[in-house]
Design a protein around this motif. Structure first.
Motif, PDB file in Angstrom:
ATOM      1  N   ASP A   1     -11.272  -0.226   5.443  1.00 58.14           N
ATOM      2  CA  ASP A   1     -11.280   0.569   4.213  1.00 58.14           C
ATOM      3  C   ASP A   1      -9.888   0.737   3.620  1.00 58.14           C
ATOM      4  O   ASP A   1      -9.739   0.889   2.404  1.00 58.14           O
ATOM      5  N   ILE A   2      -8.867   0.719   4.455  1.00 57.10           N
ATOM      6  CA  ILE A   2      -7.497   0.844   3.935  1.00 57.10           C
ATOM      7  C   ILE A   2      -7.160  -0.348   3.050  1.00 57.10           C
ATOM      8  O   ILE A   2      -6.591  -0.199   1.959  1.00 57.10           O
ATOM      9  N   ARG A   3      -7.534  -1.536   3.498  1.00 53.56           N
ATOM     10  CA  ARG A   3      -7.264  -2.740   2.693  1.00 53.56           C
ATOM     11  C   ARG A   3      -8.097  -2.742   1.416  1.00 53.56           C
ATOM     12  O   ARG A   3      -7.601  -3.083   0.339  1.00 53.56           O
TER      13      ARG A   3
ATOM     14  N   LEU B   1     -22.443  -0.095  -1.506  1.00 49.62           N
ATOM     15  CA  LEU B   1     -22.222   1.287  -1.076  1.00 49.62           C
ATOM     16  C   LEU B   1     -20.782   1.486  -0.608  1.00 49.62           C
ATOM     17  O   LEU B   1     -20.147   2.496  -0.938  1.00 49.62           O
ATOM     18  N   ARG B   2     -20.274   0.539   0.122  1.00 45.68           N
ATOM     19  CA  ARG B   2     -18.918   0.669   0.648  1.00 45.68           C
ATOM     20  C   ARG B   2     -17.890   0.741  -0.473  1.00 45.68           C
ATOM     21  O   ARG B   2     -16.986   1.588  -0.459  1.00 45.68           O
ATOM     22  N   VAL B   3     -18.039  -0.115  -1.470  1.00 48.44           N
ATOM     23  CA  VAL B   3     -17.123  -0.085  -2.607  1.00 48.44           C
ATOM     24  C   VAL B   3     -17.280   1.209  -3.398  1.00 48.44           C
ATOM     25  O   VAL B   3     -16.300   1.857  -3.780  1.00 48.44           O
ATOM     26  N   ALA B   4     -18.527   1.599  -3.639  1.00 50.14           N
ATOM     27  CA  ALA B   4     -18.780   2.816  -4.419  1.00 50.14           C
ATOM     28  C   ALA B   4     -18.200   4.049  -3.741  1.00 50.14           C
ATOM     29  O   ALA B   4     -17.636   4.931  -4.403  1.00 50.14           O
ATOM     30  N   ARG B   5     -18.305   4.122  -2.428  1.00 50.83           N
ATOM     31  CA  ARG B   5     -17.773   5.276  -1.700  1.00 50.83           C
ATOM     32  C   ARG B   5     -16.263   5.392  -1.896  1.00 50.83           C
ATOM     33  O   ARG B   5     -15.726   6.488  -2.099  1.00 50.83           O
ATOM     34  N   LEU B   6     -15.573   4.262  -1.858  1.00 50.70           N
ATOM     35  CA  LEU B   6     -14.120   4.281  -2.053  1.00 50.70           C
ATOM     36  C   LEU B   6     -13.759   4.692  -3.473  1.00 50.70           C
ATOM     37  O   LEU B   6     -12.782   5.420  -3.695  1.00 50.70           O
ATOM     38  N   PHE B   7     -14.548   4.254  -4.457  1.00 51.08           N
ATOM     39  CA  PHE B   7     -14.282   4.643  -5.843  1.00 51.08           C
ATOM     40  C   PHE B   7     -14.511   6.135  -6.058  1.00 51.08           C
ATOM     41  O   PHE B   7     -13.752   6.799  -6.773  1.00 51.08           O
ATOM     42  N   VAL B   8     -15.555   6.673  -5.469  1.00 48.59           N
ATOM     43  CA  VAL B   8     -15.815   8.108  -5.606  1.00 48.59           C
ATOM     44  C   VAL B   8     -14.663   8.904  -5.009  1.00 48.59           C
ATOM     45  O   VAL B   8     -14.225   9.916  -5.568  1.00 48.59           O
ATOM     46  N   ALA B   9     -14.127   8.440  -3.878  1.00 45.75           N
ATOM     47  CA  ALA B   9     -12.975   9.108  -3.279  1.00 45.75           C
ATOM     48  C   ALA B   9     -11.758   9.056  -4.182  1.00 45.75           C
ATOM     49  O   ALA B   9     -10.872   9.915  -4.108  1.00 45.75           O
TER      50      ALA B   9
ATOM     51  N   PRO C   1       0.809  -1.222   0.000  1.00 46.57           N
ATOM     52  CA  PRO C   1       0.000   0.000   0.000  1.00 46.57           C
ATOM     53  C   PRO C   1       0.839   1.266   0.000  1.00 46.57           C
ATOM     54  O   PRO C   1       0.402   2.306  -0.492  1.00 46.57           O
ATOM     55  N   ALA C   2       2.070   1.189   0.537  1.00 47.42           N
ATOM     56  CA  ALA C   2       2.920   2.377   0.563  1.00 47.42           C
ATOM     57  C   ALA C   2       3.299   2.838  -0.831  1.00 47.42           C
ATOM     58  O   ALA C   2       3.669   3.993  -1.042  1.00 47.42           O
ATOM     59  N   ALA C   3       3.197   1.920  -1.811  1.00 47.77           N
ATOM     60  CA  ALA C   3       3.557   2.268  -3.189  1.00 47.77           C
ATOM     61  C   ALA C   3       2.381   2.840  -3.965  1.00 47.77           C
ATOM     62  O   ALA C   3       2.527   3.232  -5.112  1.00 47.77           O
ATOM     63  N   LEU C   4       1.201   2.879  -3.351  1.00 47.37           N
ATOM     64  CA  LEU C   4       0.002   3.365  -4.021  1.00 47.37           C
ATOM     65  C   LEU C   4      -0.206   4.846  -3.750  1.00 47.37           C
ATOM     66  O   LEU C   4       0.284   5.379  -2.748  1.00 47.37           O
ATOM     67  N   PRO C   5      -0.938   5.549  -4.636  1.00 52.36           N
ATOM     68  CA  PRO C   5      -1.254   6.951  -4.368  1.00 52.36           C
ATOM     69  C   PRO C   5      -2.015   7.076  -3.054  1.00 52.36           C
ATOM     70  O   PRO C   5      -2.783   6.179  -2.691  1.00 52.36           O
ATOM     71  N   PRO C   6      -1.846   8.148  -2.321  1.00 51.45           N
ATOM     72  CA  PRO C   6      -2.542   8.320  -1.044  1.00 51.45           C
ATOM     73  C   PRO C   6      -4.056   8.222  -1.235  1.00 51.45           C
ATOM     74  O   PRO C   6      -4.582   8.620  -2.273  1.00 51.45           O
ATOM     75  N   PRO C   7      -4.782   7.679  -0.248  1.00 52.28           N
ATOM     76  CA  PRO C   7      -6.246   7.624  -0.344  1.00 52.28           C
ATOM     77  C   PRO C   7      -6.827   8.992  -0.674  1.00 52.28           C
ATOM     78  O   PRO C   7      -6.384  10.019  -0.144  1.00 52.28           O
ATOM     79  N   GLY C   8      -7.778   8.995  -1.596  1.00 47.73           N
ATOM     80  CA  GLY C   8      -8.416  10.243  -1.993  1.00 47.73           C
ATOM     81  C   GLY C   8      -7.823  10.872  -3.230  1.00 47.73           C
ATOM     82  O   GLY C   8      -8.413  11.786  -3.802  1.00 47.73           O
TER      83      GLY C   8
ATOM     84  N   LEU D   1     -12.694  -9.913   0.502  1.00 44.92           N
ATOM     85  CA  LEU D   1     -12.220  -8.897   1.436  1.00 44.92           C
ATOM     86  C   LEU D   1     -13.376  -8.288   2.219  1.00 44.92           C
ATOM     87  O   LEU D   1     -13.288  -8.092   3.436  1.00 44.92           O
ATOM     88  N   LEU D   2     -14.470  -7.987   1.528  1.00 43.91           N
ATOM     89  CA  LEU D   2     -15.632  -7.405   2.193  1.00 43.91           C
ATOM     90  C   LEU D   2     -16.153  -8.313   3.300  1.00 43.91           C
ATOM     91  O   LEU D   2     -16.459  -7.860   4.406  1.00 43.91           O
ATOM     92  N   ARG D   3     -16.233  -9.604   3.015  1.00 44.94           N
ATOM     93  CA  ARG D   3     -16.835 -10.528   3.970  1.00 44.94           C
ATOM     94  C   ARG D   3     -15.833 -11.059   4.993  1.00 44.94           C
ATOM     95  O   ARG D   3     -16.224 -11.735   5.945  1.00 44.94           O
ATOM     96  N   ALA D   4     -14.575 -10.721   4.797  1.00 51.52           N
ATOM     97  CA  ALA D   4     -13.567 -11.010   5.817  1.00 51.52           C
ATOM     98  C   ALA D   4     -13.382  -9.801   6.736  1.00 51.52           C
ATOM     99  O   ALA D   4     -12.449  -9.767   7.542  1.00 51.52           O
ATOM    100  N   GLU D   5     -14.272  -8.815   6.567  1.00 45.54           N
ATOM    101  CA  GLU D   5     -14.277  -7.609   7.403  1.00 45.54           C
ATOM    102  C   GLU D   5     -12.988  -6.809   7.261  1.00 45.54           C
ATOM    103  O   GLU D   5     -12.483  -6.232   8.231  1.00 45.54           O
ATOM    104  N   ALA D   6     -12.458  -6.770   6.048  1.00 45.20           N
ATOM    105  CA  ALA D   6     -11.295  -5.921   5.793  1.00 45.20           C
ATOM    106  C   ALA D   6     -11.673  -4.465   6.002  1.00 45.20           C
ATOM    107  O   ALA D   6     -12.800  -4.044   5.701  1.00 45.20           O
TER     108      ALA D   6
END
Length: 357
Positions: free
Chosen positions: A318-320, A78-86, A17-24, A311-316
């Motif tokens: 939002d960072i994951r 909704l959870r996935v969509a919110r992350l994509f909008v961000a 994750p450190a190699a990815l663009p910052p959240p948002g 991931l969703l059902r393993a309760e990951a």
């Protein structure tokens, strides 16, 4: 920092994750394309059996559709969509199968509307008379309706479920009355099957305020018996309409818009053509697709997807989830329509009814 493995049928490498663009921050793929459009399939079922999408000989009464427990819940969507909008998504389209078959679909619209992205839905239209106002009240911005012919006998052959044209036209009228416009009307053109109705469709919707769009018959999935000689190039569609109603080109609404726009010279509105076969637009494609049971697909012609449901059902947290999403898009390099051959067309691909077109 811990490296998070992302399950994928494409065997994506683990991502730090450190190699990815910052959240948002916006996401760009390997060809510099930023994610802009998220298409969400809410069901793999449909009440039509269109010959180019869900041919009855494959999707018969014994076809194993997904069980309810395998479908993403509205809360998971909704959870996935919110992350994509961000991450930069500005348009969300609800698809299927036929999305209006999903129970309480207006509740999902109500949940997604506060995210602020343009919210649209593609439908065959027959359920709109009883749902259009509910969808509008829930926050849906507009609808796209599929209609492949005006001739009733031809249309019934195309949908292979004995639905008359009148029911789709009633759905379009209901959507217009509810304020779900401008309505786009999509016609998939198959040479030798329904191309005889091109001019009739143009005549019917010219001056209506709706935008008629002609889509080249594509080799989506492995069930529709696609043949190149059944593709009518969009340039011929434009030429045929232009002979009756002169047209002139219009600039795209935004970068990455898939439809090439044309307007009637006399002010009678506009049409669009989508030319995935003869004029590939891979270089500007900004779409990603979330399947009914939670897989991400980076191309309409993909052979496999990336599993988010686990991931969703393993309760990951939002960072994951965000790291998984970012990794999938950043690793994207799809350009199927640019490299299409008889060999690639014959390859087994995900079905349109499953991924939502």
């Amino acid at each position: 920092m811990k490296v998070i493995p992302i399950r994928s049928a494409l065997a994506a490498a683990p991502v730090d994750p450190a190699a990815l663009p910052p959240p948002g921050s916006p996401l760009a793929d390997r060809r510099g394309r930023e994610v802009h459009d998220l298409r969400i399939s809410v069901t793999d079922r449909c009440n039509f059996r269109c010959v180019y999408c869900m041919p009855r000989e494959v999707f018969d009464k014994d076809y194993p559709f997904l069980p309810r427990m395998d479908l993403l819940s509205f809360e998971e969507i909704l959870r996935v969509a919110r992350l994509f909008v961000a991450r930069g998504v500005r348009k969300i389209r609800i698809t299927g199968g036929e999305p209006l078959l999903r129970k309480n679909i207006e509740r999902l619209i109500e949940m997604l509307a506060p995210l602020g992205a343009e919210l649209t839905l593609t439908t065959n239209g027959v359920l709109l008379p009883r749902l259009a106002q509910k969808l509008k009240d829930a926050g849906l911005n507009r609808v796209t309706v599929s209609l492949d012919a005006l001739d009733d006998a031809l249309f019934r052959r195309m949908n292979d479920a004995d639905y008359p044209v009148s029911q789709v036209l009633e759905g379009i009228a209901a959507a217009a009355e509810a304020g779900l416009g401008p309505i786009k009307v999509n016609m998939v053109v198959k040479r030798g099957t329904n191309d005889v109705d091109i001019e009739a469709m143009a005549r019917r919707f010219r001056g209506s305020g709706h935008i008629l769009r002609f889509i080249e018959f594509m080799d989506v999935g492995s069930s529709n018996g696609w043949k190149m000689d059944e593709v009518l190039p969009s340039s011929e569609v434009v030429a045929r309409i232009h002979r009756h109603f002169p047209l002139e080109p219009v600039d795209p609404n935004y970068s990455g818009e898939v439809a090439e726009r044309w307007r009637y010279v006399d002010g009678g509105g506009e049409i669009g053509v989508i030319s995935s076969v003869t004029q590939a637009f891979c270089s500007t494609c900004t779409r990603i697709r979330l399947s009914t049971e939670g897989k991400l697909y980076t191309c309409l012609f993909a052979q496999a997807g990336h599993d988010l449901r686990s991931l969703l059902r393993a309760e990951a947290d939002d960072i994951r989830l965000d790291a998984a999403i970012a990794s999938v898009w950043q690793g994207r390099e799809d350009r199927y329509s640019e490299i299409r051959t008889a060999h690639t067309a014959a390859a087994r691909k995900i079905e349109m009814s499953y991924i939502g077109g």
